[in-house]
Motif scaffolding. Structure first.
Motif, PDB file in Angstrom:
ATOM      1  N   ARG A 143       4.718  -0.941  -1.454  1.00  0.00           N
ATOM      2  CA  ARG A 143       4.954  -0.287  -0.198  1.00  0.00           C
ATOM      3  C   ARG A 143       5.841   0.895  -0.242  1.00  0.00           C
ATOM      4  NH1 ARG A 143       1.552  -4.461  -1.109  1.00  0.00           N
ATOM      5  NH2 ARG A 143      -0.024  -4.427   0.458  1.00  0.00           N
ATOM      6  N   ALA A 144       7.063   0.516  -0.748  1.00  0.00           N
ATOM      7  CA  ALA A 144       8.123   1.531  -0.887  1.00  0.00           C
ATOM      8  C   ALA A 144       7.763   2.659  -1.834  1.00  0.00           C
ATOM      9  CB  ALA A 144       9.450   0.930  -1.377  1.00  0.00           C
ATOM     10  N   ASP A 145       6.966   2.462  -2.687  1.00  0.00           N
ATOM     11  CA  ASP A 145       6.751   3.548  -3.701  1.00  0.00           C
ATOM     12  C   ASP A 145       5.655   4.209  -3.076  1.00  0.00           C
ATOM     13  OD1 ASP A 145       6.378   4.694  -6.432  1.00  0.00           O
ATOM     14  OD2 ASP A 145       4.490   3.766  -6.358  1.00  0.00           O
ATOM     15  N   TRP A 146       4.583   3.874  -2.113  1.00  0.00           N
ATOM     16  CA  TRP A 146       3.579   4.553  -1.492  1.00  0.00           C
ATOM     17  C   TRP A 146       4.211   5.349  -0.324  1.00  0.00           C
ATOM     18  CZ3 TRP A 146      -2.063   3.586  -0.737  1.00  0.00           C
ATOM     19  CH2 TRP A 146      -2.659   3.029  -1.814  1.00  0.00           C
ATOM     20  N   ILE A 147       5.150   4.891   0.173  1.00  0.00           N
ATOM     21  CA  ILE A 147       5.789   5.514   1.221  1.00  0.00           C
ATOM     22  C   ILE A 147       6.365   6.910   0.630  1.00  0.00           C
ATOM     23  CG2 ILE A 147       7.722   5.607   3.051  1.00  0.00           C
ATOM     24  CD1 ILE A 147       6.718   2.842   3.548  1.00  0.00           C
ATOM     25  N   VAL A 148       7.318   6.570  -0.261  1.00  0.00           N
ATOM     26  CA  VAL A 148       8.390   7.549  -0.848  1.00  0.00           C
ATOM     27  C   VAL A 148       7.301   8.700  -1.471  1.00  0.00           C
ATOM     28  CG1 VAL A 148      10.050   7.897  -2.480  1.00  0.00           C
ATOM     29  CG2 VAL A 148      10.039   6.179  -1.076  1.00  0.00           C
ATOM     30  N   ARG A 149       6.235   8.393  -1.976  1.00  0.00           N
ATOM     31  CA  ARG A 149       5.322   9.231  -2.764  1.00  0.00           C
ATOM     32  C   ARG A 149       4.664  10.180  -1.730  1.00  0.00           C
ATOM     33  NH1 ARG A 149       2.852   6.372  -7.891  1.00  0.00           N
ATOM     34  NH2 ARG A 149       1.856   8.262  -8.231  1.00  0.00           N
ATOM     35  N   GLY A 150       4.508   9.533  -0.577  1.00  0.00           N
ATOM     36  CA  GLY A 150       3.441  10.294   0.200  1.00  0.00           C
ATOM     37  C   GLY A 150       2.047   9.933   0.189  1.00  0.00           C
ATOM     38  N   ALA A 151       1.867   8.623  -0.471  1.00  0.00           N
ATOM     39  CA  ALA A 151       0.466   7.978  -0.495  1.00  0.00           C
ATOM     40  C   ALA A 151      -0.063   7.420   0.654  1.00  0.00           C
ATOM     41  CB  ALA A 151       0.324   7.133  -1.736  1.00  0.00           C
ATOM     42  N   CYS A 152       0.745   7.479   1.680  1.00  0.00           N
ATOM     43  CA  CYS A 152       0.396   6.683   3.032  1.00  0.00           C
ATOM     44  C   CYS A 152       0.871   7.694   4.142  1.00  0.00           C
ATOM     45  CB  CYS A 152       0.288   5.433   3.198  1.00  0.00           C
ATOM     46  SG  CYS A 152       2.041   4.807   3.028  1.00  0.00           S
ATOM     47  N   ASP A 153       0.270   7.683   5.171  1.00  0.00           N
ATOM     48  CA  ASP A 153       1.032   7.946   6.461  1.00  0.00           C
ATOM     49  C   ASP A 153       1.612   7.043   7.431  1.00  0.00           C
ATOM     50  OD1 ASP A 153       0.471  10.954   6.117  1.00  0.00           O
ATOM     51  OD2 ASP A 153      -1.760  10.248   6.404  1.00  0.00           O
ATOM     52  N   ILE A 154       0.832   5.962   7.174  1.00  0.00           N
ATOM     53  CA  ILE A 154       0.926   4.573   8.024  1.00  0.00           C
ATOM     54  C   ILE A 154       1.219   3.282   6.890  1.00  0.00           C
ATOM     55  CG2 ILE A 154       0.241   2.849   9.693  1.00  0.00           C
ATOM     56  CD1 ILE A 154      -1.194   5.262  11.160  1.00  0.00           C
ATOM     57  N   ALA A 155       2.324   2.652   6.698  1.00  0.00           N
ATOM     58  CA  ALA A 155       2.208   1.588   5.875  1.00  0.00           C
ATOM     59  C   ALA A 155       1.192   0.573   6.295  1.00  0.00           C
ATOM     60  CB  ALA A 155       3.559   1.158   5.542  1.00  0.00           C
ATOM     61  N   ARG A 156       0.836  -0.103   5.138  1.00  0.00           N
ATOM     62  CA  ARG A 156      -0.208  -1.456   5.657  1.00  0.00           C
ATOM     63  C   ARG A 156       0.430  -2.706   4.616  1.00  0.00           C
ATOM     64  NH1 ARG A 156      -4.134  -2.871   8.966  1.00  0.00           N
ATOM     65  NH2 ARG A 156      -5.871  -3.820   8.357  1.00  0.00           N
ATOM     66  N   ALA A 157       0.326  -3.685   5.241  1.00  0.00           N
ATOM     67  CA  ALA A 157       0.763  -4.917   4.536  1.00  0.00           C
ATOM     68  C   ALA A 157       0.206  -6.434   5.366  1.00  0.00           C
ATOM     69  CB  ALA A 157       2.230  -5.198   4.245  1.00  0.00           C
ATOM     70  N   GLY A 158       0.147  -7.302   4.586  1.00  0.00           N
ATOM     71  CA  GLY A 158      -0.379  -8.475   5.484  1.00  0.00           C
ATOM     72  C   GLY A 158       0.365  -9.734   5.143  1.00  0.00           C
ATOM     73  N   VAL A 159       0.308 -10.579   5.820  1.00  0.00           N
ATOM     74  CA  VAL A 159       1.162 -11.875   5.422  1.00  0.00           C
ATOM     75  C   VAL A 159       0.622 -12.391   4.217  1.00  0.00           C
ATOM     76  CG1 VAL A 159       1.918 -14.214   6.267  1.00  0.00           C
ATOM     77  CG2 VAL A 159       1.629 -12.123   8.136  1.00  0.00           C
ATOM     78  N   LEU A 160      -0.759 -12.519   3.956  1.00  0.00           N
ATOM     79  CA  LEU A 160      -1.298 -13.003   2.765  1.00  0.00           C
ATOM     80  C   LEU A 160      -0.928 -12.179   1.765  1.00  0.00           C
ATOM     81  CD1 LEU A 160      -4.516 -14.817   4.105  1.00  0.00           C
ATOM     82  CD2 LEU A 160      -2.184 -15.957   3.584  1.00  0.00           C
ATOM     83  N   ASP A 161      -0.988 -10.876   1.995  1.00  0.00           N
ATOM     84  CA  ASP A 161      -0.981  -9.746   0.808  1.00  0.00           C
ATOM     85  C   ASP A 161       0.115  -9.728   0.095  1.00  0.00           C
ATOM     86  OD1 ASP A 161      -3.860  -8.920   1.469  1.00  0.00           O
ATOM     87  OD2 ASP A 161      -2.822  -7.708   3.298  1.00  0.00           O
ATOM     88  N   ILE A 162       1.301  -9.874   0.666  1.00  0.00           N
ATOM     89  CA  ILE A 162       2.725 -10.121  -0.141  1.00  0.00           C
ATOM     90  C   ILE A 162       3.421 -10.884  -0.028  1.00  0.00           C
ATOM     91  CG2 ILE A 162       2.667  -7.452   0.685  1.00  0.00           C
ATOM     92  CD1 ILE A 162       5.031  -8.041   2.664  1.00  0.00           C
TER      93      ILE A 162
END
Length: 402
Positions: free
Chosen positions: A273-292
């Motif tokens: 998630r940090a990598d996607w945010i810094v690289r501009g791969a998302c405008d809104i981050a997304r994660a789930g309790v099960l996913d991470i």
């Protein structure tokens, strides 16, 4: 000092109005048996934490391989003080290196959730209070089942009909899961676009709208569909391409104004998630309790997004998500209720619960559970009739891990 003395894993089997279609998707056209797993963690002084999980990936994994909990996860917990949740989580994360194909993040998550429930019950405190409560309610959005080959969600008009039904129930937002023919690969962005246009025309400004379409469009088709929903003023755009290529999402975000949210299921937890945010791969981050991997890393993910002024949407509903949203001061906006279908009771209570934990008001606000731990009140008669023990791991409570 209180120590963990037993970890158990059980399987629940019960009649269900939903099953899976030929693509493995949840479907009302194939009713049959429903399944869930039960993880219990007990201490030497008699306290118990419990989590019931019906996610199909978790259930399939643990039905086939209960030993990953009884033989690998449980020994990492036994003898530990349950207050040392971070130390336990880090130990399980390190064990993934030796069990790459078995100990995925969703397995760690269900154990971590049960551990938080245990500590909350020991302290007679809701999990959200342990995290630091920020709000008492959170708005919900209706998250549909995938588009069907036959049935109410087989046409754009059917999605629009369901959007109207959800608006009448009080939902404040509506997310379309359009057609995802995993077996055939016969997807069509134009059909997705028609469904979005029909829904927008019907519910207008009454509901915020989101789209989670086929996950394997190429860049150009993902862009074409994104431009359609951009013109329709959709609130976010979710996973139109494989998340294995963050560069493709950087490319897409650069070309669209509609916010792109992700990653949803990409491995790597908070680091991804940090990598996607810094690289501009998302405008809104997304994660789930099960996913991470559970509540423990989700707290860090929320802090990461707050530090970078990036909104965070939570993937999947469930009681743990309610507690996390209650403690999030950043834009988490909505709780995901789903997957929903016109032929199902939108307010149905899972059969293993004595009372609902998903309680939504007439104006679409979810109440946050206020009982100890996760706040679940289980139906002991149902569990006794439907629970099959898959394994129990114990050790003498006098053992101290150094």
């Amino acid at each position: 000092m209180t120590r963990i003395s037993a970890v158990s894993l059980s399987l629940l089997t019960h009649p269900s109005p939903v099953g899976r279609d030929a693509d493995g998707m949840i479907s009302v056209g194939t009713p049959g048996e429903g399944h869930a797993v039960v993880v219990r963690i007990r201490t030497d002084d008699g306290a118990e934490g419990c989590h019931v999980e019906d996610d199909v990936m978790v259930v399939d994994q643990l039905r086939a391989d209960p030993g990953i909990v009884t033989d690998v996860v449980a020994p990492a917990l036994l003898g530990e003080d349950p207050a040392y949740r971070e130390r336990i989580w880090q130990r399980l994360a390190r064990l993934q290196r030796l069990h790459l194909t078995r100990l995925h993040d969703r397995i760690i998550a269900v154990v971590d959730i049960a551990l938080w429930d245990l500590v909350g019950r020991m302290l007679n405190s809701p999990v959200h209070s342990l995290l630091g409560t920020y709000r008492d309610t959170v708005p919900a959005y209706a998250s549909t089942m995938m588009g069907e080959t036959a049935g109410p969600l087989s046409t754009p008009e059917g999605f629009a009909d369901f959007a109207e039904q959800c608006a009448e129930r009080g939902f404040q937002a509506f997310k379309l899961h359009t057609w995802a023919p995993l077996a055939s690969g016969d997807a069509d962005w134009r059909r997705d676009a028609l469904a979005c246009e029909e829904v927008r025309e019907r519910v207008g400004g009454r509901l915020r709208l989101m789209l989670d379409p086929w996950h394997f469009y190429d860049r150009e088709d993902a862009l074409r569909l994104g431009r359609v929903i951009e013109d329709l003023d959709f609130f976010w755009y979710e996973e139109p391409m494989t998340e294995a290529s963050p560069d493709s999402y950087v490319w897409l975000c650069d070309r669209l104004d509609v916010p792109v949210t992700g990653p949803e299921i990409a491995a790597g937890g908070i680091r991804t998630r940090a990598d996607w945010i810094v690289r501009g791969a998302c405008d809104i981050a997304r994660a789930g309790v099960l996913d991470i991997g559970g509540i423990t890393p989700m707290v860090k993910c929320a802090a990461l997004c707050e530090a970078l002024n990036v909104p965070l949407t939570l993937h999947l509903g469930g009681v743990a998500s309610l507690h996390l949203l209650a403690a999030m001061p950043i834009n988490g906006w909505y709780y995901e209720r789903g997957l929903l279908h016109p032929d199902l009771d939108l307010d149905a209570v899972p059969p293993w619960l004595g009372r609902p934990v998903e309680v939504m008001s007439a104006d679409g606000l979810m109440a946050i559970p206020d009982g100890p731990g996760l706040g679940c009140d289980f139906d002991s008669d149902f569990l006794a009739a439907h629970e099959q023990i898959l394994g129990v791991t114990t050790e003498p409570p006098t053992r101290v891990r150094t």
